[in-house]
Design a protein around this motif. Structure first.
Motif, PDB file in Angstrom:
ATOM      1  N   SER A 129       0.831  -1.207   0.000  1.00 10.08           N
ATOM      2  CA  SER A 129       0.000   0.000   0.000  1.00 10.08           C
ATOM      3  C   SER A 129       0.871   1.265   0.000  1.00 10.08           C
ATOM      4  CB  SER A 129      -0.958   0.003   1.196  1.00 10.08           C
ATOM      5  OG  SER A 129      -0.239   0.119   2.402  1.00 10.08           O
ATOM      6  N   ARG A 130       2.179   1.095   0.269  1.00  8.92           N
ATOM      7  CA  ARG A 130       3.125   2.221   0.237  1.00  8.92           C
ATOM      8  C   ARG A 130       4.240   1.875  -0.758  1.00  8.92           C
ATOM      9  NH1 ARG A 130       4.908   3.609   6.041  1.00  8.92           N
ATOM     10  NH2 ARG A 130       5.221   5.654   5.140  1.00  8.92           N
ATOM     11  N   GLN A 131       3.834   1.710  -2.028  1.00 10.44           N
ATOM     12  CA  GLN A 131       4.749   1.203  -3.044  1.00 10.44           C
ATOM     13  C   GLN A 131       6.001   2.039  -3.242  1.00 10.44           C
ATOM     14  OE1 GLN A 131       2.612   0.385  -6.631  1.00 10.44           O
ATOM     15  NE2 GLN A 131       1.778  -1.518  -5.817  1.00 10.44           N
ATOM     16  N   ILE A 132       5.937   3.312  -2.983  1.00  9.21           N
ATOM     17  CA  ILE A 132       7.100   4.168  -3.172  1.00  9.21           C
ATOM     18  C   ILE A 132       8.242   3.758  -2.250  1.00  9.21           C
ATOM     19  CG2 ILE A 132       6.450   5.978  -1.532  1.00  9.21           C
ATOM     20  CD1 ILE A 132       7.933   6.618  -5.000  1.00  9.21           C
ATOM     21  N   LEU A 133       7.923   3.062  -1.164  1.00  4.73           N
ATOM     22  CA  LEU A 133       8.943   2.631  -0.199  1.00  4.73           C
ATOM     23  C   LEU A 133       9.391   1.180  -0.409  1.00  4.73           C
ATOM     24  CD1 LEU A 133       7.497   4.190   3.084  1.00  4.73           C
ATOM     25  CD2 LEU A 133       9.165   5.170   1.496  1.00  4.73           C
ATOM     26  N   THR A 134       8.897   0.514  -1.456  1.00  6.64           N
ATOM     27  CA  THR A 134       9.224  -0.903  -1.651  1.00  6.64           C
ATOM     28  C   THR A 134      10.459  -1.119  -2.511  1.00  6.64           C
ATOM     29  OG1 THR A 134       7.781  -1.105  -3.574  1.00  6.64           O
ATOM     30  CG2 THR A 134       6.821  -1.632  -1.406  1.00  6.64           C
ATOM     31  N   GLY A 135      11.127  -0.063  -2.901  1.00  2.00           N
ATOM     32  CA  GLY A 135      12.295  -0.204  -3.765  1.00  2.00           C
ATOM     33  C   GLY A 135      13.553   0.361  -3.159  1.00  2.00           C
ATOM     34  N   VAL A 136      14.607   0.344  -3.954  1.00  2.00           N
ATOM     35  CA  VAL A 136      15.893   0.916  -3.574  1.00  2.00           C
ATOM     36  C   VAL A 136      16.186   2.069  -4.526  1.00  2.00           C
ATOM     37  CG1 VAL A 136      18.372   0.491  -3.385  1.00  2.00           C
ATOM     38  CG2 VAL A 136      16.765  -1.288  -2.704  1.00  2.00           C
ATOM     39  N   LEU A 137      16.468   3.224  -3.961  1.00  2.00           N
ATOM     40  CA  LEU A 137      16.847   4.383  -4.753  1.00  2.00           C
ATOM     41  C   LEU A 137      18.326   4.246  -5.114  1.00  2.00           C
ATOM     42  CD1 LEU A 137      16.326   7.256  -5.910  1.00  2.00           C
ATOM     43  CD2 LEU A 137      17.031   8.126  -3.672  1.00  2.00           C
ATOM     44  N   VAL A 138      18.630   4.278  -6.405  1.00  2.00           N
ATOM     45  CA  VAL A 138      20.007   4.188  -6.881  1.00  2.00           C
ATOM     46  C   VAL A 138      20.355   5.528  -7.526  1.00  2.00           C
ATOM     47  CG1 VAL A 138      21.616   2.991  -8.410  1.00  2.00           C
ATOM     48  CG2 VAL A 138      19.761   1.714  -7.317  1.00  2.00           C
ATOM     49  N   GLU A 139      21.343   6.200  -6.957  1.00  2.00           N
ATOM     50  CA  GLU A 139      21.795   7.485  -7.479  1.00  2.00           C
ATOM     51  C   GLU A 139      23.250   7.353  -7.919  1.00  2.00           C
ATOM     52  OE1 GLU A 139      19.663  10.959  -5.077  1.00  2.00           O
ATOM     53  OE2 GLU A 139      20.788   9.593  -3.779  1.00  2.00           O
ATOM     54  N   THR A 150      14.120   2.594   2.652  1.00  2.00           N
ATOM     55  CA  THR A 150      13.494   2.822   3.957  1.00  2.00           C
ATOM     56  C   THR A 150      12.108   2.203   3.974  1.00  2.00           C
ATOM     57  OG1 THR A 150      12.885   4.467   5.612  1.00  2.00           O
ATOM     58  CG2 THR A 150      12.511   5.063   3.310  1.00  2.00           C
ATOM     59  N   ASP A 151      11.652   1.860   5.157  1.00  2.00           N
ATOM     60  CA  ASP A 151      10.263   1.459   5.339  1.00  2.00           C
ATOM     61  C   ASP A 151       9.546   2.472   6.229  1.00  2.00           C
ATOM     62  OD1 ASP A 151      11.263   0.907   7.846  1.00  2.00           O
ATOM     63  OD2 ASP A 151      10.753  -1.222   7.821  1.00  2.00           O
TER      64      ASP A 151
END
Length: 167
Positions: A129-139, A150-151
């Motif tokens: 329900s909080r899909q934006i937090l289900t990944g890894v940000l790669v910069e 983060t969760d």
């Protein structure tokens, strides 16, 4: 195979549970992420279920000379002890994961990238329900690859050095 294994997570379609061989690369996708390794596998075009390939590779001595070829969608692996044929899935069913011919940026990664990525990914949320937090940000910027997840209760950030050609 170890490098592209993270792409197997969450594969729900059988063709996405395969390792794909295609002339200049070995790759895998779960339709959300694609991991590929550039290598010369000239003349080899096949999509092999990853479990069968991993089982075969564990029985081969890493020092052995390995020859690969494809025949009718199958992968033929020849070593000093013999020849093994692994049946593949239809190569025509492989999804197109190259959405653009323009590479925005690229980086040459160190061998510890997979370990760092997995450690950071452990902090990602599993709450759909909080899909934006289900990944890894790669910069990627200035020779540094930043990995962040983060969760909302915990945060894991790691930075690795890499030779990059853009941001």
């Amino acid at each position: 195979v170890k490098t592209i294994s993270p792409a197997f997570a969450g594969a729900t379609v059988p063709i996405c549970d395969c390792i794909h061989f295609n002339e200049d690369r070995i790759w895998s996708t779960n339709l959300e992420a694609t991991v590929e390794v550039a290598c010369d596998v000239s003349g080899v075009v096949a999509s092999i279920p990853q479990k069968a390939l991993k089982a075969l590779l564990t029985s081969i001595d890493p020092k052995d000379n390995i020859e690969l070829r494809s025949a009718d969608g199958s992968l033929v692996v020849r070593t000093r002890i013999g020849e093994t044929t692994l049946s593949g899935l239809a190569v025509d069913d492989v999804p197109n994961t190259r959405f653009t011919s323009d590479i925005v940026t690229s980086a040459k990664l160190d061998s510890d990238f997979v370990d760092s990525f997995q450690a950071v990914a452990a902090a990602a949320s599993e709450d759909q329900s909080r899909q934006i937090l289900t990944g890894v940000l790669v910069e990627i910027s200035d020779g540094i690859i930043g990995l962040t997840a983060t969760d909302s209760y915990r945060l894991h950030h790691d930075e690795l050095s890499a030779s990059t050609d853009g941001d």
